[in-house]
Motif scaffolding. Structure first.
Motif, PDB file in Angstrom:
ATOM      1  N   SER A  19       0.824  -1.202   0.000  1.00  0.00           N
ATOM      2  CA  SER A  19       0.000   0.000   0.000  1.00  0.00           C
ATOM      3  C   SER A  19       0.861   1.256   0.000  1.00  0.00           C
ATOM      4  O   SER A  19       1.934   1.291   0.610  1.00  0.00           O
ATOM      5  CB  SER A  19      -0.889  -0.014   1.248  1.00  0.00           C
ATOM      6  OG  SER A  19      -1.659   1.149   1.321  1.00  0.00           O
ATOM      7  N   ALA A  20       0.372   2.285  -0.663  1.00  0.00           N
ATOM      8  CA  ALA A  20       1.050   3.579  -0.646  1.00  0.00           C
ATOM      9  C   ALA A  20       1.002   4.150   0.765  1.00  0.00           C
ATOM     10  O   ALA A  20      -0.002   4.020   1.468  1.00  0.00           O
ATOM     11  CB  ALA A  20       0.386   4.527  -1.638  1.00  0.00           C
ATOM     12  N   GLU A  69       6.692   2.556  -4.914  1.00  0.00           N
ATOM     13  CA  GLU A  69       8.105   2.351  -4.597  1.00  0.00           C
ATOM     14  C   GLU A  69       8.783   1.261  -5.404  1.00  0.00           C
ATOM     15  O   GLU A  69       9.988   1.308  -5.612  1.00  0.00           O
ATOM     16  CB  GLU A  69       8.263   2.073  -3.104  1.00  0.00           C
ATOM     17  CG  GLU A  69       7.962   3.288  -2.248  1.00  0.00           C
ATOM     18  CD  GLU A  69       8.205   3.032  -0.790  1.00  0.00           C
ATOM     19  OE1 GLU A  69       9.042   2.183  -0.454  1.00  0.00           O
ATOM     20  OE2 GLU A  69       7.551   3.701   0.027  1.00  0.00           O
ATOM     21  N   GLN A  70       8.059   0.264  -5.823  1.00  0.00           N
ATOM     22  CA  GLN A  70       8.674  -0.856  -6.536  1.00  0.00           C
ATOM     23  C   GLN A  70       7.728  -1.287  -7.640  1.00  0.00           C
ATOM     24  O   GLN A  70       6.609  -1.687  -7.366  1.00  0.00           O
ATOM     25  CB  GLN A  70       8.908  -2.021  -5.570  1.00  0.00           C
ATOM     26  CG  GLN A  70       9.347  -3.301  -6.235  1.00  0.00           C
ATOM     27  CD  GLN A  70       9.324  -4.476  -5.268  1.00  0.00           C
ATOM     28  OE1 GLN A  70       9.424  -4.297  -4.066  1.00  0.00           O
ATOM     29  NE2 GLN A  70       9.171  -5.667  -5.790  1.00  0.00           N
ATOM     30  N   HIS A  99       6.212  -7.325   2.225  1.00  0.00           N
ATOM     31  CA  HIS A  99       7.573  -7.529   1.728  1.00  0.00           C
ATOM     32  C   HIS A  99       7.667  -7.326   0.212  1.00  0.00           C
ATOM     33  O   HIS A  99       8.613  -7.788  -0.429  1.00  0.00           O
ATOM     34  CB  HIS A  99       8.066  -8.934   2.105  1.00  0.00           C
ATOM     35  CG  HIS A  99       8.382  -9.057   3.551  1.00  0.00           C
ATOM     36  ND1 HIS A  99       7.440  -9.439   4.486  1.00  0.00           N
ATOM     37  CD2 HIS A  99       9.527  -8.825   4.232  1.00  0.00           C
ATOM     38  CE1 HIS A  99       8.004  -9.448   5.679  1.00  0.00           C
ATOM     39  NE2 HIS A  99       9.262  -9.083   5.558  1.00  0.00           N
ATOM     40  N   GLY A 100       6.671  -6.673  -0.385  1.00  0.00           N
ATOM     41  CA  GLY A 100       6.762  -6.304  -1.782  1.00  0.00           C
ATOM     42  C   GLY A 100       6.154  -7.258  -2.783  1.00  0.00           C
ATOM     43  O   GLY A 100       6.505  -7.227  -3.963  1.00  0.00           O
ATOM     44  N   TYR A 101       5.222  -8.100  -2.360  1.00  0.00           N
ATOM     45  CA  TYR A 101       4.558  -9.019  -3.283  1.00  0.00           C
ATOM     46  C   TYR A 101       3.106  -8.615  -3.456  1.00  0.00           C
ATOM     47  O   TYR A 101       2.474  -8.115  -2.534  1.00  0.00           O
ATOM     48  CB  TYR A 101       4.577 -10.456  -2.746  1.00  0.00           C
ATOM     49  CG  TYR A 101       5.949 -11.079  -2.721  1.00  0.00           C
ATOM     50  CD1 TYR A 101       6.404 -11.819  -3.803  1.00  0.00           C
ATOM     51  CD2 TYR A 101       6.770 -10.925  -1.608  1.00  0.00           C
ATOM     52  CE1 TYR A 101       7.661 -12.392  -3.779  1.00  0.00           C
ATOM     53  CE2 TYR A 101       8.032 -11.487  -1.582  1.00  0.00           C
ATOM     54  CZ  TYR A 101       8.476 -12.225  -2.667  1.00  0.00           C
ATOM     55  OH  TYR A 101       9.712 -12.785  -2.645  1.00  0.00           O
ATOM     56  N   VAL A 102       2.575  -8.878  -4.634  1.00  0.00           N
ATOM     57  CA  VAL A 102       1.136  -8.820  -4.853  1.00  0.00           C
ATOM     58  C   VAL A 102       0.657 -10.261  -4.695  1.00  0.00           C
ATOM     59  O   VAL A 102       1.188 -11.172  -5.335  1.00  0.00           O
ATOM     60  CB  VAL A 102       0.792  -8.279  -6.255  1.00  0.00           C
ATOM     61  CG1 VAL A 102      -0.702  -8.430  -6.542  1.00  0.00           C
ATOM     62  CG2 VAL A 102       1.220  -6.822  -6.379  1.00  0.00           C
TER      63      VAL A 102
END
Length: 131
Positions: A19-20, A69-70, A99-102
């Motif tokens: 999330s932003a 961010e990524q 941790h950056g996964y969808v």
């Protein structure tokens, strides 16, 4: 898998994603109220191991913006085992998203224990589809 041949196949899809930051929105329910109502209270020996799901809080924010961010993000497909509903893995999915996964999870009508669609329709696992 439907009890009536020719029934169109639908899936209930859950998506967790990074999330932003800085959004002033409230936390989402761990399990949506319509699903809690269908599940009802647990009886028998398992009642000692259950809790009121309306009092369980996760870390998901409803309809938040995707973090910029990524990009691109790696995607994980999540399917619960033994006919369980995917919301049982919400904590795991939230952790992966942090941790950056969808994470894309889905419940399959007539195979998952109970599927409650946003429009209120309910399907349950049929005996032929027991794990």
């Amino acid at each position: 898998m439907a009890p009536v041949p020719g029934t169109k196949r639908e899936l209930l899809v859950w998506i967790w994603y990074p999330s932003a930051a800085g959004q002033a929105v409230g936390m989402d329910d761990y399990v949506p109220a319509p699903m809690r109502a269908v599940a009802g209270p647990v009886s028998g020996p398992l009642r000692l191991l259950t809790r009121d799901l309306s009092k369980v809080h996760g870390h998901s924010i409803r309809d938040s913006d995707l973090s910029p961010e990524q990009q691109p993000y790696p995607v994980v497909i999540l399917r619960a085992g033994a006919s369980a509903d995917v919301w049982n893995y919400s904590t795991f999915a939230e952790d992966l998203a942090s941790h950056g996964y969808v994470v894309v999870g889905f419940d399959a009508p007539y195979r998952s224990f109970t599927v409650v669609f946003p429009d209120g329709r309910i399907t349950t696992r049929i005996p032929e589809n027991k794990p």
